[in-house]
Structures are given as C-alpha cells and as structure tokens.
Motif scaffolding. Structure first.
Motif, PDB file in Angstrom:
ATOM      1  N   ALA A  20      37.500  40.927  21.997  1.00  0.00           N
ATOM      2  CA  ALA A  20      38.469  41.888  22.528  1.00  0.00           C
ATOM      3  C   ALA A  20      37.855  42.481  23.782  1.00  0.00           C
ATOM      4  O   ALA A  20      37.493  43.658  23.836  1.00  0.00           O
ATOM      5  N   GLN A  21      37.706  41.671  24.792  1.00  0.00           N
ATOM      6  CA  GLN A  21      36.965  41.983  26.012  1.00  0.00           C
ATOM      7  C   GLN A  21      37.580  41.127  27.091  1.00  0.00           C
ATOM      8  O   GLN A  21      38.307  40.183  26.796  1.00  0.00           O
ATOM      9  N   GLU A  22      37.253  41.407  28.322  1.00  0.00           N
ATOM     10  CA  GLU A  22      37.689  40.510  29.390  1.00  0.00           C
ATOM     11  C   GLU A  22      37.170  39.107  29.052  1.00  0.00           C
ATOM     12  O   GLU A  22      36.033  38.934  28.634  1.00  0.00           O
ATOM     13  N   GLY A  23      38.025  38.108  29.249  1.00  0.00           N
ATOM     14  CA  GLY A  23      37.806  36.767  28.693  1.00  0.00           C
ATOM     15  C   GLY A  23      36.588  36.013  29.174  1.00  0.00           C
ATOM     16  O   GLY A  23      36.148  35.068  28.502  1.00  0.00           O
ATOM     17  N   LEU A  24      36.014  36.368  30.313  1.00  0.00           N
ATOM     18  CA  LEU A  24      34.819  35.656  30.762  1.00  0.00           C
ATOM     19  C   LEU A  24      33.687  35.821  29.746  1.00  0.00           C
ATOM     20  O   LEU A  24      32.826  34.958  29.615  1.00  0.00           O
ATOM     21  N   ASN A  25      33.725  36.923  29.014  1.00  0.00           N
ATOM     22  CA  ASN A  25      32.705  37.143  27.987  1.00  0.00           C
ATOM     23  C   ASN A  25      32.876  36.201  26.804  1.00  0.00           C
ATOM     24  O   ASN A  25      31.922  35.937  26.071  1.00  0.00           O
ATOM     25  N   ALA A  26      34.090  35.685  26.629  1.00  0.00           N
ATOM     26  CA  ALA A  26      34.312  34.697  25.578  1.00  0.00           C
ATOM     27  C   ALA A  26      33.576  33.400  25.907  1.00  0.00           C
ATOM     28  O   ALA A  26      33.108  32.691  25.014  1.00  0.00           O
ATOM     29  N   VAL A  27      33.446  33.087  27.207  1.00  0.00           N
ATOM     30  CA  VAL A  27      32.687  31.902  27.613  1.00  0.00           C
ATOM     31  C   VAL A  27      31.216  32.088  27.214  1.00  0.00           C
ATOM     32  O   VAL A  27      30.588  31.173  26.673  1.00  0.00           O
ATOM     33  N   GLY A  28      30.686  33.278  27.473  1.00  0.00           N
ATOM     34  CA  GLY A  28      29.307  33.565  27.089  1.00  0.00           C
ATOM     35  C   GLY A  28      29.123  33.487  25.584  1.00  0.00           C
ATOM     36  O   GLY A  28      28.107  32.999  25.083  1.00  0.00           O
ATOM     37  N   TYR A  29      30.134  33.947  24.861  1.00  0.00           N
ATOM     38  CA  TYR A  29      30.041  33.928  23.402  1.00  0.00           C
ATOM     39  C   TYR A  29      30.088  32.498  22.867  1.00  0.00           C
ATOM     40  O   TYR A  29      29.288  32.117  22.010  1.00  0.00           O
ATOM     41  N   MET A  32      29.265  29.841  24.489  1.00  0.00           N
ATOM     42  CA  MET A  32      27.991  29.236  24.897  1.00  0.00           C
ATOM     43  C   MET A  32      26.899  29.557  23.876  1.00  0.00           C
ATOM     44  O   MET A  32      26.122  28.689  23.481  1.00  0.00           O
ATOM     45  N   SER A  33      26.876  30.836  23.434  1.00  0.00           N
ATOM     46  CA  SER A  33      25.831  31.254  22.489  1.00  0.00           C
ATOM     47  C   SER A  33      25.940  30.516  21.165  1.00  0.00           C
ATOM     48  O   SER A  33      24.920  30.188  20.541  1.00  0.00           O
ATOM     49  N   ILE A  34      27.160  30.256  20.723  1.00  0.00           N
ATOM     50  CA  ILE A  34      27.348  29.535  19.457  1.00  0.00           C
ATOM     51  C   ILE A  34      26.715  28.146  19.556  1.00  0.00           C
ATOM     52  O   ILE A  34      26.031  27.688  18.639  1.00  0.00           O
ATOM     53  N   ILE A  35      26.897  27.504  20.708  1.00  0.00           N
ATOM     54  CA  ILE A  35      26.331  26.162  20.890  1.00  0.00           C
ATOM     55  C   ILE A  35      24.818  26.235  21.069  1.00  0.00           C
ATOM     56  O   ILE A  35      24.071  25.457  20.467  1.00  0.00           O
ATOM     57  N   LEU A  36      24.349  27.216  21.845  1.00  0.00           N
ATOM     58  CA  LEU A  36      22.898  27.345  22.046  1.00  0.00           C
ATOM     59  C   LEU A  36      22.174  27.667  20.745  1.00  0.00           C
ATOM     60  O   LEU A  36      21.010  27.322  20.570  1.00  0.00           O
ATOM     61  N   SER A  37      22.885  28.332  19.818  1.00  0.00           N
ATOM     62  CA  SER A  37      22.250  28.668  18.534  1.00  0.00           C
ATOM     63  C   SER A  37      21.955  27.419  17.727  1.00  0.00           C
ATOM     64  O   SER A  37      21.151  27.448  16.794  1.00  0.00           O
ATOM     65  N   GLY A  38      22.625  26.322  18.076  1.00  0.00           N
ATOM     66  CA  GLY A  38      22.446  25.089  17.323  1.00  0.00           C
ATOM     67  C   GLY A  38      23.362  24.982  16.119  1.00  0.00           C
ATOM     68  O   GLY A  38      23.386  23.961  15.443  1.00  0.00           O
ATOM     69  N   HIS A  39      24.157  26.019  15.865  1.00  0.00           N
ATOM     70  CA  HIS A  39      25.034  25.978  14.698  1.00  0.00           C
ATOM     71  C   HIS A  39      26.218  25.045  14.893  1.00  0.00           C
ATOM     72  O   HIS A  39      26.698  24.428  13.952  1.00  0.00           O
ATOM     73  N   GLU A  40      26.710  24.962  16.121  1.00  0.00           N
ATOM     74  CA  GLU A  40      27.858  24.097  16.410  1.00  0.00           C
ATOM     75  C   GLU A  40      27.612  23.381  17.733  1.00  0.00           C
ATOM     76  O   GLU A  40      26.882  23.900  18.590  1.00  0.00           O
ATOM     77  N   ASP A  41      28.225  22.216  17.907  1.00  0.00           N
ATOM     78  CA  ASP A  41      28.054  21.524  19.184  1.00  0.00           C
ATOM     79  C   ASP A  41      29.352  21.441  19.982  1.00  0.00           C
ATOM     80  O   ASP A  41      29.394  20.870  21.060  1.00  0.00           O
ATOM     81  N   LEU A  42      30.413  22.040  19.438  1.00  0.00           N
ATOM     82  CA  LEU A  42      31.712  21.968  20.090  1.00  0.00           C
ATOM     83  C   LEU A  42      32.465  23.265  19.793  1.00  0.00           C
ATOM     84  O   LEU A  42      32.577  23.657  18.627  1.00  0.00           O
TER      85      LEU A  42
END
Ligand SMILES: [Zn+2]
Lengths: 154, 380
Positions: B84-93, B95-105
């Motif tokens: 619930a933020q300006e959407g560019l932060n969703a890109v960062g979020y 990205m973090s999910i993928i960098l965590s190694g939990h998901e690749d897509l």
C-alpha cells in the motif's frame, strides 16, 4: 496493449458514501497540547536540549537524537512569522475555508519548527513571507489545531 | 551477488475516467498481456507461485483492497502480498522475494482509479493526522504548492520555466500510446492557465488518472525462459523524510538524495551524469521535474532554472514517456516510470524510443511534497 474505444452501453455505476464514525486518542503528549490550547489558549512545544530545538506540534521523542522530550515543555508566544504560504484557489469538502484562502507555515516566537495554519484578515495577494501574525482563538472548540481559528497580521 | 531481471511489463492506457471498466478488468488485461509476451503460467512446478500487488484502500473505497483483485492476479492458492505504497516500491519488494532465494519468479501488478473517489485531494487529506494536519485541509496539492514556492525561490525557477516543462511533457506524451494528457499545449496557454494553488497553475498539475501496470520478475537463472531481453535491477533504495512539514527543509531534497546515494552505491555508479542514459521521474507537478533532477544529481544544486534553459531534460533523456505530468494515478506514478524505463532498455518504446540506452533510472515519490522517494536503477 491495444488501445480501443469501449462499448459503454448497459454499464451500471453504483455510488457510495463511505463513512465510519470512529475515535482517535491524541496520545498523552497530544492531549496535553490540545487541552492547554482549548482551556488556556496556550500553545505548547517541546524542547530537545541536545539538538537545541523547540518542536511544535509536540512529540514524545526527538527523531534526530532519540531523546525523550515529554518532560521538557515550553510555552510559545501566540505571535510568529509566516515562513511560507500558498493561496488555495480550489474548493473541496476537506478544506476548512472557501477558496481563495491563505494556507501558511507559521513559526511562533520561541519555536524552531513552523506549522501549517490559515491566515485571514488580509487580502491574500498582500501576504508575504516574513509577515508577522498572531493567533485568533476559536469561539467553539473542536479539540484540534482549529481551536486556533486562524492567524491574522499584527 | 544474485541478479534479478524484469522480463516483461504491461501498461494499461491512462485515462481520466475509465468508469466503464472495473479495475479488476484492467488488471486482467494486464495479466493476459504479460502471459502472451512471456508464456508465463501458474503451474506448481515452473509457474508463478508468488504475487505482489499494489493498491490503496481509500482510493478503492474498501479495506484489504488486494482482496478484490487476487483472482485476476492469479493469486488464488498461492502467495500474495500487497504494497500500500507508491508502486515502485513493489518492484523492490518483488526483487527482495527473489533475492531471498525463496522464489525465482514473481508476478507484480498495481492498480488505481483516481476517478473513483469524488476528489483525489480528499483521499490525500486522509494521509494527514486528525489533530494538526487534516483539520487545516492539508492535501498533496496544497502541500506541493508550499514546496514549489520554496524550491522556485531557491533555484530561480519562474513561470516560464514551468511552462517549458509542461509543453515538452505534452510533446513526448503525444508519442506515448499509454499517456493520458496527450494534447499539445503552447507556452502561453500554460502561463495563462488559472492558478490552482499559487504558484501551481492548473496545467502544472497532472490530470486525474486511472491506470494499471504489471510486470514479471525472475531470477538470473530463469529470466531467459521468458524473454530474450531481460532488464536487470542493479540498484534500488528508498528514504523517508520527517512527517511534519515544519520539521522538513522543503527544498533540500533530503530523502531523494539519500535514496539516490544508496541506489547508486548498490549499482556502482559514481557520477550519475555520466552513468545514466535515461531518466523517468515522477513529476506530479511541473516544478518537481527540475527539483527531483537536482535531488538525483543530474542537475546541479540550485541550478534548476539554468538546467531548463540549457535543455537539460533533453540532454539526459528525461521523461520521454511524457512523465507523470501526462497523467498516471498517484499510487502508480513510479511504477509507470519503471515500466517505461524497461520499454526503453528493451528497445520497445516505439515512437518515443531513445537511442543507445544501456542504463536507466526510474523514480517514484509519495507523501506530500516528496516526503518519501524511491530510486530504481535498471540495466541491460
Ligand atoms: Zn534531539
């Protein structure tokens, strides 16, 4: 995506009026500020001794040095200076006045941070940065910063 | 360091009142376009298992706004999280999910219809506290006007400079099929447009807009399954300034400078003037274009007027999409910027394609008068 004109026949729109009566606690620091404003027409700030800054509205902690501030109240003057302003020229339901009116940032004598309020009693086109103003208190309380009804030139 | 790619983007055309289409329908069009472009699906083994959405409860006039759209995001029976933020932060979020190694897509989609509430200013007024800000009528328009006065004084910006910014924005917007305000305007027309909130004129403000954006993000290992032209995220950062207006130095760009410094450090950028080939910045009001460019270091501090006079916006390929001035919903101003930067890097920007873009920057902001800024660096 292909951009095309949509067929809008047989489209129905529902109108809503979202409203939810609710309450907000002003917090202990906020309560003291509001009560002093309401009952004594006193405007209070809090001072950070480490940063040598007086903040208004008051808050419990200094966000720069994390010092606790709520035992360090200061009474501010009812007079101050306009540091910035705009003339609001649109009307809307959340606005406290009919356009055009002056929304200003006002730094009270004794404070280091300005806060937002309305300036009246002057042609909006005559308002300048640096102009001295004083608080005019509201006849009826709303338990908000609008217990100062507006500021007017000295 | 692991890398994350944006494989594909889809934008809904921005319009001022898409009353005849639910935002769910807008999101479904976006999802289908991403699937067509990438072949992505929602299978358990190789498909999307994680979805990031972006929306706002007040604009949607309900709580848990993501709950109204999870089906058209493909989010049923799998992971879903809302920004619930300006959407560019969703890109960062994402990205973090993928960098965590939990998901690749990760599939990401945001929506906002500014036309749904009676007034977007009433919505942003609710961003202020109920004791000091809301009763005074603070909203993102009148607070921007306070910042505009202070910044214009500092940088020598006058009414003519702002008109130049708007005229150029419309020229570029007219080449962008997704832009809202695409009618060309003359400089004199801008300067004669009525004051909205001094010194902001009506034509200095972005039009009320409805829109939606989707993206598919993937790990480096999987990106090429979905595209031949992955765009790499090499820097992401954001920064929040103080809440109370009076606590802030409104013309200092404090939060943007910090966000930019962190994003540049992560991307290995020392001199943004040399390193960035194209910039998409979220200029909701005309004064913000030179101001945010100062904050990003592409324009020297306090030199906004000279920057415009010397065609700085053309030199740095600023907002070839038309920018936020051409109209995006406020929740997606930065997300649309990122989508446009991706199109440029993929060489899919059509009539507004720039030459030789290898590294681009997308910027987003929210909170009145740029309280919060986000910077994304993208490369091919
Ligand atoms: Zn302090």
């Amino acid at each position: 995506m292909a951009v095309h004109k949509e067929d809008t026949s047989h489209c129905y729109v529902q109108f809503g009026r979202m409203a939810l009566p609710n309450q907000y606690f002003a917090g202990r620091v906020g309560s003291r500020f509001i009560i002093a404003l309401r009952d004594e027409h006193k405007i209070l700030g809090v001072r950070c001794d480490k940063c040598k800054k007086v903040f208004v509205p008051p808050r419990e902690y200094c966000e720069r040095c994390m010092s606790r501030l709520d035992d360090n109240w200061v009474e501010l003057s009812n007079e101050g200076v306009i540091t910035n302003f705009t003339i609001v020229r649109y009307n809307d339901k959340h606005l406290p006045r009919k356009a055009p009116y002056v929304l200003a940032l006002i730094k009270l004598d004794g404070a280091d941070t300005p806060f937002a309020h309305i300036v009246e009693g002057i042609d909006p086109s005559k308002v300048t940065v640096g102009m001295r103003v004083k608080a005019v208190f509201a006849k009826e309380t709303t338990n908000t910063i609008l217990d100062i009804d507006h500021f007017e030139p000295l | 360091m692991k890398r994350v790619a944006i494989c594909a983007v889809a934008q809904h055309k921005n319009e001022s009142d898409i009353w005849y289409k639910r935002f769910q329908g807008m999101l479904l069009d976006i999802l289908e376009e991403i699937q067509t472009k990438t072949g992505m699906d929602f299978s358990e083994q190789r498909g999307v298992r994680s979805v990031v959405s972006c929306s706002d409860d007040v604009f949607d006039a309900r709580t848990i706004s993501d709950n109204g759209v999870t089906d058209v995001l493909g989010a049923h029976y799998r992971e879903e999280e809302k920004i619930a933020q300006e959407g560019l932060n969703a890109v960062g979020y994402a990205m973090s999910i993928i960098l965590s190694g939990h998901e690749d897509l990760v599939y990401l989609a945001g929506h906002c219809k500014e036309s749904q509430p009676e007034s977007r200013n009433m919505c942003t007024n609710l961003g202020y506290d109920p004791f000091y800000g809301r009763p005074i009528g603070l909203d993102f328009t009148n607070v921007a006007a306070l910042q505009a006065r202070e910044y214009m004084h500092k940088s020598g910006i006058g009414d003519e400079h702002l008109a130049d910014v708007v005229v150029r924005a419309r020229q570029w917007a007219s080449r962008n099929p997704y832009a809202n305000a695409t009618e060309l305007v003359e400089k004199g027309e801008v300067m004669a447009s009525p004051m909205l909130c001094d010194p902001i004129r009506r034509l200095h403000a972005y039009p009320v807009s409805d829109g939606a954006v989707g993206m598919l993000l993937a790990s480096e290992e999987r990106a090429r399954e979905f595209t031949d032209t992955p765009v790499w995220i090499t820097g992401f950062a954001n920064c929040m300034d103080s809440y109370f207006l009076g606590d802030r130095d409104l013309s200092s760009n404090f939060a943007l400078k910090k966000a930019a410094a962190n994003a540049f450090r992560r991307a290995g950028i020392k001199d943004p003037k040399k390193a960035i080939d194209l910039v998409e910045i979220m200029d909701a009001y005309a004064y913000q274009q030179p101001m945010w460019l100062e904050g990003l270091g592409l324009c020297d501090e306090g030199q906004g007027a000279r920057f415009i006079e010397e065609n700085g916006p053309a030199t740095y390929n600023v907002n070839l999409s038309g920018g936020m001035l051409a109209g995006n919903p406020i929740m997606l101003g930065g997300l649309y910027r990122a989508a446009e930067a991706v199109l440029q890097l993929k060489r899919e920007a059509g009539e507004h394609q720039a030459a030789d873009v290898k590294r681009a920057l997308a910027h987003g902001t929210t909170g009145g008068a740029g309280q919060f800024h986000t910077v994304l660096v993208l490369e091919i």
